[in-house]
Design a protein around this motif. Structure first.
Motif, PDB file in Angstrom:
ATOM      1  N   ARG A   3      -8.218  28.122  44.982  1.00 22.21           N
ATOM      2  CA  ARG A   3      -6.872  27.557  44.827  1.00 22.21           C
ATOM      3  C   ARG A   3      -6.591  26.487  45.864  1.00 22.21           C
ATOM      4  N   ARG A   7      -5.500  22.736  44.553  1.00 20.27           N
ATOM      5  CA  ARG A   7      -4.109  22.315  44.732  1.00 20.27           C
ATOM      6  C   ARG A   7      -3.959  20.835  45.071  1.00 20.27           C
ATOM      7  N   ALA A  12      -4.624  23.409  38.180  1.00 20.85           N
ATOM      8  CA  ALA A  12      -4.123  24.781  38.182  1.00 20.85           C
ATOM      9  C   ALA A  12      -5.310  25.739  38.086  1.00 20.85           C
ATOM     10  N   ALA A  53      -0.908  28.733  33.889  1.00 19.82           N
ATOM     11  CA  ALA A  53      -1.701  27.707  34.566  1.00 19.82           C
ATOM     12  C   ALA A  53      -1.401  26.327  33.988  1.00 19.82           C
ATOM     13  N   THR A  56       2.073  25.257  35.146  1.00 19.84           N
ATOM     14  CA  THR A  56       2.013  24.878  36.553  1.00 19.84           C
ATOM     15  C   THR A  56       1.385  23.506  36.717  1.00 19.84           C
ATOM     16  N   ALA A  57       0.292  23.260  36.021  1.00 19.24           N
ATOM     17  CA  ALA A  57      -0.376  21.964  36.118  1.00 19.24           C
ATOM     18  C   ALA A  57       0.536  20.842  35.649  1.00 19.24           C
ATOM     19  N   THR A  60       3.445  20.280  38.241  1.00 23.78           N
ATOM     20  CA  THR A  60       3.111  19.819  39.596  1.00 23.78           C
ATOM     21  C   THR A  60       2.318  18.529  39.633  1.00 23.78           C
TER      22      THR A  60
END
Length: 65
Positions: A3, A7, A12, A53, A56-57, A60
């Motif tokens: 991770r 990041r 993700a 995931a 989140t990807a 972000t």
């Protein structure tokens, strides 16, 4: 570790291992017949992990803002 590497690149991580593993470190019998390929129950367990995931990807990544 993984991770931390992913990041900064805005990737993700979908941790299927933690969701599917038994106490011996193998895929839980309810999710597979051969220890490698998931059954429908395994895919059902993986689906929300993949969805999180992906969300989140998308949330972000710099281009999504």
């Amino acid at each position: 570790m993984v991770r931390r590497v992913l990041r900064p690149a805005h990737y993700a991580y979908a941790d299927y291992y933690a969701a599917l593993v038994d106490q011996k470190g193998l895929m839980t019998a309810a999710y597979t017949t051969d220890g490698v390929h998931p059954l429908d129950a395994g895919y059902a367990r993986m689906a929300p992990i993949a969805a999180r995931a992906i969300a989140t990807a998308l949330a972000t990544h710099p281009r999504s803002k």
